[in-house]
Design an enzyme around this catalytic site. Structure first.
Site, PDB file in Angstrom:
ATOM      1  N   CYS A   1     -52.662  -6.176  19.598  1.00  0.00           N
ATOM      2  CA  CYS A   1     -52.296  -6.362  18.186  1.00  0.00           C
ATOM      3  C   CYS A   1     -50.925  -6.987  17.928  1.00  0.00           C
ATOM      4  O   CYS A   1     -50.819  -7.927  17.151  1.00  0.00           O
ATOM      5  CB  CYS A   1     -52.345  -5.025  17.461  1.00  0.00           C
ATOM      6  SG  CYS A   1     -53.965  -4.290  17.485  1.00  0.00           S
TER       7      CYS A   1
ATOM      8  N   ASN B   1     -35.988  -8.098   4.076  1.00  0.00           N
ATOM      9  CA  ASN B   1     -35.890  -9.333   3.303  1.00  0.00           C
ATOM     10  C   ASN B   1     -36.910 -10.377   3.761  1.00  0.00           C
ATOM     11  O   ASN B   1     -37.497 -11.088   2.948  1.00  0.00           O
ATOM     12  CB  ASN B   1     -34.474  -9.900   3.377  1.00  0.00           C
ATOM     13  CG  ASN B   1     -33.512  -9.095   2.527  1.00  0.00           C
ATOM     14  OD1 ASN B   1     -33.931  -8.435   1.563  1.00  0.00           O
ATOM     15  ND2 ASN B   1     -32.243  -9.111   2.858  1.00  0.00           N
TER      16      ASN B   1
ATOM     17  N   LYS C   1       0.846  -1.207   0.000  1.00  0.00           N
ATOM     18  CA  LYS C   1       0.000   0.000   0.000  1.00  0.00           C
ATOM     19  C   LYS C   1       0.877   1.251   0.000  1.00  0.00           C
ATOM     20  O   LYS C   1       0.599   2.227  -0.691  1.00  0.00           O
ATOM     21  CB  LYS C   1      -0.925   0.016   1.225  1.00  0.00           C
ATOM     22  CG  LYS C   1      -2.137  -0.864   1.070  1.00  0.00           C
ATOM     23  CD  LYS C   1      -3.138  -0.616   2.181  1.00  0.00           C
ATOM     24  CE  LYS C   1      -4.338  -1.541   2.014  1.00  0.00           C
ATOM     25  NZ  LYS C   1      -5.306  -1.419   3.075  1.00  0.00           N
TER      26      LYS C   1
ATOM     27  N   GLY D   1     -46.831  -5.630  24.045  1.00  0.00           N
ATOM     28  CA  GLY D   1     -48.012  -6.412  24.405  1.00  0.00           C
ATOM     29  C   GLY D   1     -49.216  -5.752  23.782  1.00  0.00           C
ATOM     30  O   GLY D   1     -49.093  -5.070  22.773  1.00  0.00           O
TER      31      GLY D   1
ATOM     32  N   ASN E   1     -24.979  -0.219  13.790  1.00  0.00           N
ATOM     33  CA  ASN E   1     -24.728  -1.303  12.838  1.00  0.00           C
ATOM     34  C   ASN E   1     -25.718  -2.447  13.029  1.00  0.00           C
ATOM     35  O   ASN E   1     -26.213  -3.020  12.054  1.00  0.00           O
ATOM     36  CB  ASN E   1     -23.291  -1.802  12.967  1.00  0.00           C
ATOM     37  CG  ASN E   1     -22.331  -0.898  12.197  1.00  0.00           C
ATOM     38  OD1 ASN E   1     -22.761  -0.020  11.450  1.00  0.00           O
ATOM     39  ND2 ASN E   1     -21.048  -1.076  12.390  1.00  0.00           N
TER      40      ASN E   1
ATOM     41  N   LYS F   1     -50.502 -10.827  18.689  1.00  0.00           N
ATOM     42  CA  LYS F   1     -51.490 -11.591  17.908  1.00  0.00           C
ATOM     43  C   LYS F   1     -51.123 -11.612  16.421  1.00  0.00           C
ATOM     44  O   LYS F   1     -51.052 -12.662  15.792  1.00  0.00           O
ATOM     45  CB  LYS F   1     -52.869 -10.938  18.117  1.00  0.00           C
ATOM     46  CG  LYS F   1     -53.969 -11.420  17.201  1.00  0.00           C
ATOM     47  CD  LYS F   1     -55.293 -10.749  17.520  1.00  0.00           C
ATOM     48  CE  LYS F   1     -55.477  -9.387  16.875  1.00  0.00           C
ATOM     49  NZ  LYS F   1     -55.757  -9.404  15.460  1.00  0.00           N
TER      50      LYS F   1
ATOM     51  N   THR G   1     -13.819   1.082  14.558  1.00  0.00           N
ATOM     52  CA  THR G   1     -14.960   0.670  15.391  1.00  0.00           C
ATOM     53  C   THR G   1     -14.447  -0.187  16.548  1.00  0.00           C
ATOM     54  O   THR G   1     -13.811  -1.215  16.332  1.00  0.00           O
ATOM     55  CB  THR G   1     -15.975  -0.112  14.522  1.00  0.00           C
ATOM     56  OG1 THR G   1     -16.411   0.766  13.491  1.00  0.00           O
ATOM     57  CG2 THR G   1     -17.159  -0.589  15.341  1.00  0.00           C
TER      58      THR G   1
END
Ligand SMILES: NC(=O)c1ccc[n+]([C@@H]2O[C@H](COP(=O)([O-])OP(=O)(O)OC[C@H]3O[C@@H](n4cnc5c(N)ncnc54)[C@H](O)[C@@H]3O)[C@@H](O)[C@H]2O)c1
Length: 444
Positions: free
Chosen positions: A284, A241, A54, A281, A230, A287, A143
């Site tokens: 909706c 997906n 490099k 909870g 991330n 379920k 990171t």
């Protein structure tokens, strides 16, 4: 130090001069993109790279990575003598600021390999010991997992008391790295509160044409944030997906569905549902998630991420339960019984589930309070559920908060209601506020 609210850059008068020369350890995707952007902003860059290959290419002005716009900037800077590459900084001509952009790959067990970061710090520690005037500010852009800055401080204690060391997470995406550098979503600087505060990085940020909200936080906050971002991006891709596979199996158009999904910036692509707090909870979410998984299974479509939301939710109940257990209470008060504040709906309410867990096997006596859940007004399915609720041994519902708190050993706040937080303000018993995530500090 600011606590998670964006601060403006320091006033000009409070700033250090803009660094004339910046050093960069590690000339990979992040290091070279950063170098290119600094050069573009009139700052000279000195790069330190261990790869001889490099180094050779860069000395000829050839960029070893493919990233739109970077080659032209590097080539020009090498020609003009504003970018040079070497193994290591020269102790006599140290830059004002060094950015550390070395790789932090995965180890075989999935943890982060911090070998390169540690090596750089050991070398800088040695360099500072040999140079009495060493005053270079050190900024990590690689990171690093939560706790790394603290670990490095223990590795190089003298270096950390001598110069500011901070973590400035990088949010660029390959392919649009220059564009992302020029318009970052925000800039976060994390440092250890008791140690020298970073200054030069703020001056550097202020010198850029873009003005981004800058927030100075505790090192662990910055380190955790980068991982949270991330992981969230990974969750988003997997979610899209899974939804794509599911809709296709049902003969629908996933692109159209997700296009419309993203148009809802009020609930879907917004900060809603993104605060740690209650398990989910109500009537909706559970379920419909269960039904969706069933529909998929019938067509041979697995949606492991969505399926695991249910396991994840169960784990959250266990986490709250463990926090309660750690106090060994005999009587627990639960403030807020309906699935959310201002509702009388107790269908799949997290509070009801918790009170069942607590009263099982006579572990605790539970006293509940809710402004809306009342025997006399319940109707339909909620009336039925309330009847079952009142049959739970060791559970009672009080009409006044005061009575519900009498003789209690621990309070669990499940609703974001000022009346509840006020009522417990001076109570001499542990309070776990699930909504505002208080009382969980020592749980993990
Ligand atoms: N690539 C991205 O899009 C991106 C985005 C955000 C954050 N990050 C993080 O930034 C860091 C760098 O990522 P990258 O993709 O640029 O990695 P990279 O592998 O492309 O570059 C790292 C460079 O550091 C060099 N290096 C290693 N040890 C060194 C040392 N002791 N002295 C000098 N040079 C040394 C390597 O030879 C290599 O050229 C990682 O922690 C990564 O997780 C990457």
């Amino acid at each position: 130090m600011k606590k998670a609210s964006p601060s403006l850059l320091p006033e000009l008068s409070q700033r250090d001069p803009i660094p004339a020369k910046v050093g960069i350890f590690g000339l990979g995707y992040v290091g070279l993109t950063t170098a290119a952007c600094l050069i573009e902003n009139g700052i000279s860059v000195e790069g330190y790279e261990v790869s001889p290959q490099k180094q050779q290419l860069l000395k000829k002005g050839i960029c070893p990575i493919s990233e739109p716009g970077v080659q032209a900037l590097i080539e020009k800077a090498v020609r003009e003598g504003r970018f040079c590459v070497k193994d290591f900084p020269d102790g006599n001509k140290l830059p004002d600021l060094i950015l550390i952009c070395v790789g932090t790959p995965s180890t075989s067990n999935g943890s982060t390999d911090l070998r390169h970061v540690k090596k750089v710090f050991r070398q800088l520690n040695q360099l500072s010991a040999e140079n009495p005037s060493f005053g270079t500010e050190l900024i990590i852009r690689s990171t690093i997992p939560p706790g790394t800055l603290d670990m490095l401080r223990k590795l190089c204690p003298r270096l950390f008391v001598r110069v500011p060391v901070a973590f400035y997470p990088e949010f660029l995406r390959e392919g649009t790295a220059l564009e992302d550098f020029h318009s970052p979503p925000q800039s976060i600087i994390g440092s250890i509160p008791s140690l020298p505060k970073p200054k030069k990085i703020f001056s550097l940020l202020a010198s850029f044409t873009f003005q981004t909200p800058v927030t100075h936080v505790n090192a662990v906050t910055a380190e955790s944030l980068k991982f949270a971002c991330n992981a969230y991006h990974a969750v988003k891709v997997s979610f899209a997906n899974e939804i794509g596979r599911w809709i296709t199996s049902l003969g629908g158009d996933p692109l159209e569905v997700m296009e419309l999904f993203c148009r809802d910036t009020k609930l879907n692509t917004s900060s809603k549902y993104l605060r740690p707090g209650n398990p989910f909870g109500g009537s909706c979410l559970l379920k419909d998630t269960r039904s969706m998984l069933q529909l998929g299974k019938k067509r041979g479509i697995n949606m492991p991420m969505i399926e695991h939301c249910l396991t994840s939710n169960q784990d959250h109940f266990k986490f709250i339960d463990a926090a309660i257990r750690s106090h060994k209470p005999r009587i627990v008060t639960i403030l807020g019984i309906a699935f959310k504040k201002d509702s009388d709906d107790i269908r799949e309410s997290p509070s009801v589930r918790l009170l069942r867990m607590l009263t099982a096997k006579k572990r605790c006596r539970v006293i509940g309070h809710d402004f809306m859940v009342k025997k006399e007004t319940a109707i339909g399915v909620n009336q039925l559920l309330q009847n079952q609720l009142f049959q739970i041994p060791n559970f009672s519902l009080e009409e006044s908060i005061k009575k519900a708190l009498e003789g209690t050993d621990l309070v669990l706040i499940m609703h974001n209601d000022l009346r509840y937080s006020q009522a417990v303000a001076k109570l001499p018993v542990p309070v776990l506020n699930v909504v505002s995530w208080q009382g969980f500090q020592s749980c993990g």
